[in-house]
Design a protein around this motif. Sequence first.
Motif, mmCIF file in Angstrom:
data_model
loop_
_atom_site.group_PDB
_atom_site.id
_atom_site.type_symbol
_atom_site.label_atom_id
_atom_site.label_comp_id
_atom_site.label_asym_id
_atom_site.label_seq_id
_atom_site.Cartn_x
_atom_site.Cartn_y
_atom_site.Cartn_z
ATOM 1 N N VAL A 107 -5.434 -2.082 -0.649
ATOM 2 C CA VAL A 107 -4.234 -2.233 -1.475
ATOM 3 C C VAL A 107 -3.321 -3.308 -0.898
ATOM 4 O O VAL A 107 -2.830 -4.188 -1.619
ATOM 5 C CB VAL A 107 -3.491 -0.882 -1.596
ATOM 6 N N SER A 108 -3.107 -3.277 0.416
ATOM 7 C CA SER A 108 -2.226 -4.267 1.059
ATOM 8 C C SER A 108 -2.768 -5.684 0.897
ATOM 9 O O SER A 108 -2.012 -6.616 0.604
ATOM 10 C CB SER A 108 -2.065 -3.949 2.544
ATOM 11 N N PHE B 245 -4.864 -6.883 -1.416
ATOM 12 C CA PHE B 245 -4.779 -7.319 -2.810
ATOM 13 C C PHE B 245 -3.348 -7.707 -3.172
ATOM 14 O O PHE B 245 -3.098 -8.739 -3.783
ATOM 15 C CB PHE B 245 -5.251 -6.211 -3.759
ATOM 16 N N LEU B 246 -2.383 -6.852 -2.791
ATOM 17 C CA LEU B 246 -0.984 -7.124 -3.122
ATOM 18 C C LEU B 246 -0.466 -8.378 -2.429
ATOM 19 O O LEU B 246 0.254 -9.185 -3.036
ATOM 20 C CB LEU B 246 -0.111 -5.918 -2.772
ATOM 21 N N GLY C 236 -4.265 -4.521 -7.181
ATOM 22 C CA GLY C 236 -3.781 -3.897 -5.954
ATOM 23 C C GLY C 236 -3.014 -2.619 -6.226
ATOM 24 O O GLY C 236 -3.196 -1.611 -5.539
ATOM 25 N N SER D 274 -4.729 1.815 -5.591
ATOM 26 C CA SER D 274 -4.220 2.945 -4.818
ATOM 27 C C SER D 274 -4.526 4.299 -5.471
ATOM 28 O O SER D 274 -4.569 5.313 -4.787
ATOM 29 C CB SER D 274 -2.712 2.799 -4.609
ATOM 30 N N LEU E 208 -8.140 -12.362 0.069
ATOM 31 C CA LEU E 208 -8.535 -11.512 -1.056
ATOM 32 C C LEU E 208 -10.035 -11.252 -1.034
ATOM 33 O O LEU E 208 -10.482 -10.115 -1.238
ATOM 34 C CB LEU E 208 -8.127 -12.167 -2.374
ATOM 35 N N THR F 120 -10.842 -8.888 1.797
ATOM 36 C CA THR F 120 -10.392 -7.537 1.457
ATOM 37 C C THR F 120 -11.323 -6.896 0.436
ATOM 38 O O THR F 120 -11.632 -5.705 0.530
ATOM 39 C CB THR F 120 -8.951 -7.578 0.914
#
Length: 196
Positions: free
Chosen positions: A12-13, A15-16, A64, A68, A144, A147
């Motif tokens: 999540v981190s 992607f964001l 992102g 979650s 990205l 990740t």
Amino acid sequence: MSIARRGRSLGVSGFLLAGAVGIISSTQTWLTVERADAGAAILVPGADALQLLAPLSLAVLALGAALSIAGRIVRLVFAVVAAATAVLLGWSMIPLLVSPPLSAVAPSITDTTGLAGSAALSDVVASITPTFWPFLALAAWVLLFATAVLVLLTWRQWKTGGRRYRTEGVAADHGDGAVDAVDSWDELSRGTDPTR
């Protein structure tokens, strides 16, 4: 704590962060056009230099946020989509970093000078120089991709959501007793028709 156990938070981190860098960089100057006619330099923002930058960056932010709460199969799909987006954006940026084409700056030059056509624009352009923003964006797409690979490797080990997010296999057992209004409401919430 192992990387596999932290896969969700890292995914999540990552992607964001990549999406945020993409959005921010789309508003910043990516290319500087020095003019041959001694006019003021033309600054070309990322969204103009690379048309896909802003919409795909927003899509990465959405991935992102949704990652979650995503289920098992959806995590896998999101990771594949994110990896494909990173490859597409990274590949599209290479010409801008190596030798920026005239087509990347043509709309901005036309807006500034009123000239159109490749011959007229070529006469105006002395040089096209990238700033540090496209390099930062490229680093975001590498992040990205890395990740997305991490999510692909760890998605099976992620904890699932609590029972309140699941509806399958949940049935109220009232026995032979009467059903009151609260029980009926709970059954409706679970997707069961209490009138049957």
